[in-house]
Write a protein that holds these residues in place. Sequence first.
Motif, PDB file in Angstrom:
ATOM      1  N   CYS A   1       0.831  -1.204   0.000  1.00 42.55           N
ATOM      2  CA  CYS A   1       0.000   0.000   0.000  1.00 42.55           C
ATOM      3  C   CYS A   1       0.869   1.258   0.000  1.00 42.55           C
ATOM      4  CB  CYS A   1      -0.901   0.028   1.234  1.00 42.55           C
ATOM      5  SG  CYS A   1      -1.883  -1.472   1.503  1.00 42.55           S
ATOM      6  N   HIS A   2       0.617   2.142  -0.943  1.00 45.43           N
ATOM      7  CA  HIS A   2       1.373   3.403  -0.981  1.00 45.43           C
ATOM      8  C   HIS A   2       0.716   4.437  -0.078  1.00 45.43           C
ATOM      9  CE1 HIS A   2      -1.346   5.870  -3.509  1.00 45.43           C
ATOM     10  NE2 HIS A   2      -1.567   4.793  -4.246  1.00 45.43           N
TER      11      HIS A   2
ATOM     12  N   PHE B   1      -9.302   9.394   9.286  1.00 39.77           N
ATOM     13  CA  PHE B   1      -8.911   7.996   9.149  1.00 39.77           C
ATOM     14  C   PHE B   1      -7.869   7.612  10.193  1.00 39.77           C
ATOM     15  CE2 PHE B   1      -6.194   4.750   6.967  1.00 39.77           C
ATOM     16  CZ  PHE B   1      -7.093   3.708   7.059  1.00 39.77           C
ATOM     17  N   PHE B   2      -6.875   8.465  10.388  1.00 37.69           N
ATOM     18  CA  PHE B   2      -5.837   8.169  11.371  1.00 37.69           C
ATOM     19  C   PHE B   2      -6.439   8.028  12.769  1.00 37.69           C
ATOM     20  CE2 PHE B   2      -2.621  10.655   8.581  1.00 37.69           C
ATOM     21  CZ  PHE B   2      -2.511   9.572   7.731  1.00 37.69           C
TER      22      PHE B   2
ATOM     23  N   GLY C   1      -0.155   4.258   3.867  1.00 38.49           N
ATOM     24  CA  GLY C   1      -0.275   2.860   3.494  1.00 38.49           C
ATOM     25  C   GLY C   1      -0.070   1.944   4.686  1.00 38.49           C
ATOM     26  N   GLY C   2       0.767   2.379   5.646  1.00 44.37           N
ATOM     27  CA  GLY C   2       0.926   1.633   6.879  1.00 44.37           C
ATOM     28  C   GLY C   2      -0.340   1.632   7.710  1.00 44.37           C
ATOM     29  N   ALA C   3      -1.023   2.793   7.754  1.00 43.53           N
ATOM     30  CA  ALA C   3      -2.305   2.868   8.469  1.00 43.53           C
ATOM     31  C   ALA C   3      -3.345   1.970   7.811  1.00 43.53           C
ATOM     32  CB  ALA C   3      -2.788   4.314   8.511  1.00 43.53           C
TER      33      ALA C   3
ATOM     34  N   VAL D   1       5.256  -2.297   8.202  1.00 43.00           N
ATOM     35  CA  VAL D   1       4.965  -0.889   7.938  1.00 43.00           C
ATOM     36  C   VAL D   1       6.256  -0.084   7.991  1.00 43.00           C
ATOM     37  CG1 VAL D   1       2.574  -0.976   8.713  1.00 43.00           C
ATOM     38  CG2 VAL D   1       4.368  -0.496  10.375  1.00 43.00           C
ATOM     39  N   VAL D   2       6.360   0.880   7.090  1.00 39.86           N
ATOM     40  CA  VAL D   2       7.512   1.772   7.016  1.00 39.86           C
ATOM     41  C   VAL D   2       7.019   3.196   7.271  1.00 39.86           C
ATOM     42  CG1 VAL D   2       9.356   2.676   5.549  1.00 39.86           C
ATOM     43  CG2 VAL D   2       8.679   0.263   5.370  1.00 39.86           C
ATOM     44  N   ASN D   3       7.558   3.835   8.300  1.00 35.09           N
ATOM     45  CA  ASN D   3       7.159   5.188   8.687  1.00 35.09           C
ATOM     46  C   ASN D   3       5.631   5.348   8.680  1.00 35.09           C
ATOM     47  OD1 ASN D   3       9.819   6.123   9.067  1.00 35.09           O
ATOM     48  ND2 ASN D   3      10.058   6.453   6.875  1.00 35.09           N
ATOM     49  N   PRO D   4       4.940   4.501   9.444  1.00 32.13           N
ATOM     50  CA  PRO D   4       3.471   4.538   9.422  1.00 32.13           C
ATOM     51  C   PRO D   4       2.925   5.850   9.967  1.00 32.13           C
ATOM     52  CG  PRO D   4       4.252   3.229  11.279  1.00 32.13           C
ATOM     53  CD  PRO D   4       5.456   3.531  10.439  1.00 32.13           C
TER      54      PRO D   4
END
Length: 256
Positions: free
Chosen positions: A22-23, A171-172, A95-97, A115-118
């Motif tokens: 996911c981007h 969303f967050f 994308g991590g979220a 996840v990368v830098n979510p």
Amino acid sequence: MSILPGAEPMRHEGSEIGVLVCHGFTGSPQSVRPWADHLAARGLTVSLPLLPGHGTRWQDLAVTGWQDWYATVDRELRMLRDRCEQVFVFGLSMGGALALRLAARHGDAVSGITVVNPAVTFPKLQGFVLPAIRFLLPSAPGIASDIAKPGVREVGYERVPLHAAYEARNFFRMVRGELPQVTQPLLVLHSRTDHVVSPSDSALVLSSVSSSDVTETVLEDSYHVATLDHDAERIFADSYGFITRLEARKTARDGA
């Protein structure tokens, strides 16, 4: 509306192990395409969708919301589940979220998350004024291409539509409330220096999930879009190793 060069979605048919990649917000598949290609080259089935409103022009993003973005990855996950025995979900930034919410809602249908830098919070000041200011200003300066590596650019928007930013903020907030429902094995990779998402977001994820198998890796030489930065190869190797470790554990358990 035509898709920006490099922002096209990607799907690769491989083994019965699937990965949904996911981007992030205002970005495109280009920012994580090398990651997806790395996994595909190792024989995995990979899906990298283009989120609605992304990869074209920022005005298209202004008329979408988090339900549109989430519905896209939810659909891709279900398609992978029909095709694969195991499915992992990977994501960068927002994308991590998205990955974390998929894990919270789908349970055992997701075998693991990387996840990368979510991104799971929104800056307090901007978040406070956003509900009103979005009706006065259509957009703000973009957040793309936070990359330490010289000469590397992210295919992302130069403007952030504030209606979409408001959607991301909401969303967050929802994802934060669902983090305790995440129980799957989790790999979190985050940059020590990130000009878009605070490293405290990763700390919040790590402290809030219910996963018992958790790995944290600090990326010393990259900024936010680490999948295109100096630490990209480490991200690719560690995330593939994460899958192979869990697959080996599953094989041993099934054979016991």
